[in-house]
Design a protein around this motif. Structure first.
Motif, PDB file in Angstrom:
ATOM      1  N   TYR A  36       8.038 -10.195   4.214  1.00 28.31           N
ATOM      2  CA  TYR A  36       6.633 -10.167   3.851  1.00 28.31           C
ATOM      3  C   TYR A  36       5.827  -9.571   5.001  1.00 28.31           C
ATOM      4  CZ  TYR A  36       7.314 -12.939  -0.357  1.00 28.31           C
ATOM      5  OH  TYR A  36       7.693 -13.371  -1.595  1.00 28.31           O
ATOM      6  N   GLN A  37       4.780  -8.860   4.624  1.00 26.78           N
ATOM      7  CA  GLN A  37       3.882  -8.216   5.589  1.00 26.78           C
ATOM      8  C   GLN A  37       2.496  -8.833   5.424  1.00 26.78           C
ATOM      9  OE1 GLN A  37       2.488  -4.220   4.544  1.00 26.78           O
ATOM     10  NE2 GLN A  37       3.126  -3.496   6.556  1.00 26.78           N
ATOM     11  N   GLN A  38       1.884  -9.206   6.532  1.00 25.35           N
ATOM     12  CA  GLN A  38       0.573  -9.835   6.468  1.00 25.35           C
ATOM     13  C   GLN A  38      -0.396  -9.146   7.416  1.00 25.35           C
ATOM     14  OE1 GLN A  38       0.256 -13.889   7.911  1.00 25.35           O
ATOM     15  NE2 GLN A  38      -1.436 -14.342   6.520  1.00 25.35           N
ATOM     16  N   GLY A  43      -3.454 -12.579   2.767  1.00 20.18           N
ATOM     17  CA  GLY A  43      -2.230 -13.320   2.538  1.00 20.18           C
ATOM     18  C   GLY A  43      -1.019 -12.412   2.690  1.00 20.18           C
ATOM     19  N   PRO A  44       0.161 -13.002   2.932  1.00 18.46           N
ATOM     20  CA  PRO A  44       1.372 -12.188   3.011  1.00 18.46           C
ATOM     21  C   PRO A  44       1.642 -11.463   1.695  1.00 18.46           C
ATOM     22  CG  PRO A  44       1.749 -14.414   3.844  1.00 18.46           C
ATOM     23  CD  PRO A  44       0.412 -14.426   3.166  1.00 18.46           C
TER      24      PRO A  44
ATOM     25  N   TYR B  89      -4.887 -22.092   4.961  1.00 21.74           N
ATOM     26  CA  TYR B  89      -4.122 -22.541   3.808  1.00 21.74           C
ATOM     27  C   TYR B  89      -3.957 -21.390   2.815  1.00 21.74           C
ATOM     28  CZ  TYR B  89      -4.742 -27.207   5.623  1.00 21.74           C
ATOM     29  OH  TYR B  89      -4.697 -28.311   6.431  1.00 21.74           O
ATOM     30  N   PHE B  90      -2.720 -21.199   2.402  1.00 22.04           N
ATOM     31  CA  PHE B  90      -2.417 -20.153   1.432  1.00 22.04           C
ATOM     32  C   PHE B  90      -1.813 -20.764   0.180  1.00 22.04           C
ATOM     33  CE2 PHE B  90      -3.337 -16.275   3.585  1.00 22.04           C
ATOM     34  CZ  PHE B  90      -3.160 -16.543   4.932  1.00 22.04           C
ATOM     35  N   CYS B  91      -2.284 -20.265  -0.941  1.00 16.75           N
ATOM     36  CA  CYS B  91      -1.690 -20.573  -2.223  1.00 16.75           C
ATOM     37  C   CYS B  91      -0.845 -19.386  -2.653  1.00 16.75           C
ATOM     38  CB  CYS B  91      -2.783 -20.841  -3.256  1.00 16.75           C
ATOM     39  SG  CYS B  91      -2.186 -21.132  -4.924  1.00 16.75           S
ATOM     40  N   ALA B  92       0.243 -19.649  -3.343  1.00 15.84           N
ATOM     41  CA  ALA B  92       1.090 -18.575  -3.856  1.00 15.84           C
ATOM     42  C   ALA B  92       1.599 -18.965  -5.239  1.00 15.84           C
ATOM     43  CB  ALA B  92       2.269 -18.314  -2.919  1.00 15.84           C
ATOM     44  N   SER B  93       2.026 -17.954  -5.985  1.00 18.89           N
ATOM     45  CA  SER B  93       2.605 -18.231  -7.295  1.00 18.89           C
ATOM     46  C   SER B  93       3.786 -17.300  -7.524  1.00 18.89           C
ATOM     47  CB  SER B  93       1.555 -18.060  -8.399  1.00 18.89           C
ATOM     48  OG  SER B  93       1.176 -16.711  -8.536  1.00 18.89           O
ATOM     49  N   SER B  94       4.662 -17.694  -8.454  1.00 15.92           N
ATOM     50  CA  SER B  94       5.821 -16.867  -8.774  1.00 15.92           C
ATOM     51  C   SER B  94       6.312 -17.179 -10.177  1.00 15.92           C
ATOM     52  CB  SER B  94       6.951 -17.105  -7.766  1.00 15.92           C
ATOM     53  OG  SER B  94       7.509 -18.386  -7.953  1.00 15.92           O
ATOM     54  N   TYR B  95       7.172 -16.298 -10.696  1.00 14.92           N
ATOM     55  CA  TYR B  95       7.826 -16.581 -11.964  1.00 14.92           C
ATOM     56  C   TYR B  95       8.808 -17.735 -11.777  1.00 14.92           C
ATOM     57  CZ  TYR B  95       5.915 -12.249 -13.805  1.00 14.92           C
ATOM     58  OH  TYR B  95       5.071 -11.260 -14.233  1.00 14.92           O
ATOM     59  N   GLY B  96       9.180 -18.371 -12.870  1.00 14.64           N
ATOM     60  CA  GLY B  96      10.119 -19.480 -12.810  1.00 14.64           C
ATOM     61  C   GLY B  96      11.564 -19.031 -12.863  1.00 14.64           C
ATOM     62  N   PHE B 107       0.588 -14.076  -3.011  1.00 16.01           N
ATOM     63  CA  PHE B 107      -0.256 -14.970  -2.218  1.00 16.01           C
ATOM     64  C   PHE B 107      -1.729 -14.692  -2.453  1.00 16.01           C
ATOM     65  CE2 PHE B 107       2.343 -17.371   0.777  1.00 16.01           C
ATOM     66  CZ  PHE B 107       3.565 -16.733   0.689  1.00 16.01           C
ATOM     67  N   GLY B 108      -2.529 -15.732  -2.296  1.00 20.66           N
ATOM     68  CA  GLY B 108      -3.966 -15.574  -2.218  1.00 20.66           C
ATOM     69  C   GLY B 108      -4.358 -15.110  -0.825  1.00 20.66           C
ATOM     70  N   SER B 109      -5.647 -14.933  -0.605  1.00 18.30           N
ATOM     71  CA  SER B 109      -6.122 -14.416   0.682  1.00 18.30           C
ATOM     72  C   SER B 109      -6.400 -15.519   1.696  1.00 18.30           C
ATOM     73  CB  SER B 109      -7.372 -13.564   0.490  1.00 18.30           C
ATOM     74  OG  SER B 109      -8.371 -14.326  -0.163  1.00 18.30           O
TER      75      SER B 109
END
Lengths: 113, 116
Positions: A36-38, A43-44, B89-96, B107-109
């Protein structure tokens, strides 16, 4: 055994040079290794990823080299540019279903013009 | 397509105050995650969710609670903030599932939180 160890912590490379970041893992069940690049304030973002059935994957100037027997993998950035200056994280995960990705501690890369 | 949106972007809390960080994703992802990022520590998983109505503890869950009442939202709560919770704090999401060659997290910002 769940850790992913990343080095160096910071790296300064001249423009046009090769940047190399190394990672090592212990758990042989890991089967997916993304980078990952940030950029600052962001965010990454997924840069490139490899599975252990290949020893190398190249996408443009970015190459992952993977050594399964040594349990090590590395990111090479060829012809490094100032725009590549960012923090890079290696990571690892396992299983066909989505699971927690274990991140390395990160490498802050600075490319000098 | 906004991807993953985090609110707020910045917040200063006093010790003992409470707050909730909101994460929203519009990609129909099954899995969502909350990470904290501290200098030299990389990204550490706080809590995660594998679907609506489910949550699980990550590496550093103490002092935090989460809820996933809707598939697209994942909330992170601090009941009584402490200076040690000063972080990004970072939030992230992905497929299951991991069917794609370049499967990964989105990821969020980030939310920069300071507890004084």
């Amino acid at each position: 055994q769940q850790q992913v160890k990343q080095s160096p912590q910071s790296l300064i490379v001249q423009k046009g040079g090769i940047s190399i970041i190394n990672c090592a893992y212990e758990n042989t069940a890991f089967d997916y290794f993304p980078w990952y690049q940030q950029f600052p304030g962001k965010g990454p973002a997924l840069l490139i990823a490899i599975r252990p059935d290949v020893s190398e994957k190249k996408e443009g100037r970015f190459t992952i080299s993977f050594n399964k027997s040594a349990k090590q993998f590395s990111l090479h950035i060829m012809d490094s540019q100032p725009g590549d200056s960012a923090t890079y994280f290696c990571a690892a995960s396992m299983g066909s279903s989505a699971s927690k990705i274990i991140f390395g501690s990160g490498t802050r890369l600075s490319i000098r013009p | 397509n906004a991807g993953v949106t985090q609110t707020p972007k910045f917040r200063v809390l006093k010790t003992g105050q409470s707050m909730t960080l909101l994460c929203a994703q519009d990609m129909n992802h099954e899995y969502m995650y909350w990470y904290r990022q501290d200098p030299g520590m990389g990204l550490r998983l706080i809590h995660y969710s594998v679907g609506e109505g489910t949550t699980a503890k990550g590496e550093v869950p103490d002092g935090y609670n989460v809820s996933r009442l809707k598939k697209q939202n994942f909330l992170l709560g601090l009941e009584s903030a402490a200076p040690s919770q000063t972080s990004v704090y970072f939030c992230a999401s992905s497929y299951g599932y991991r069917a794609q060659a370049n499967y990964g997290y989105t990821f969020g910002s980030g939310t920069r939180l300071t507890v004084v």
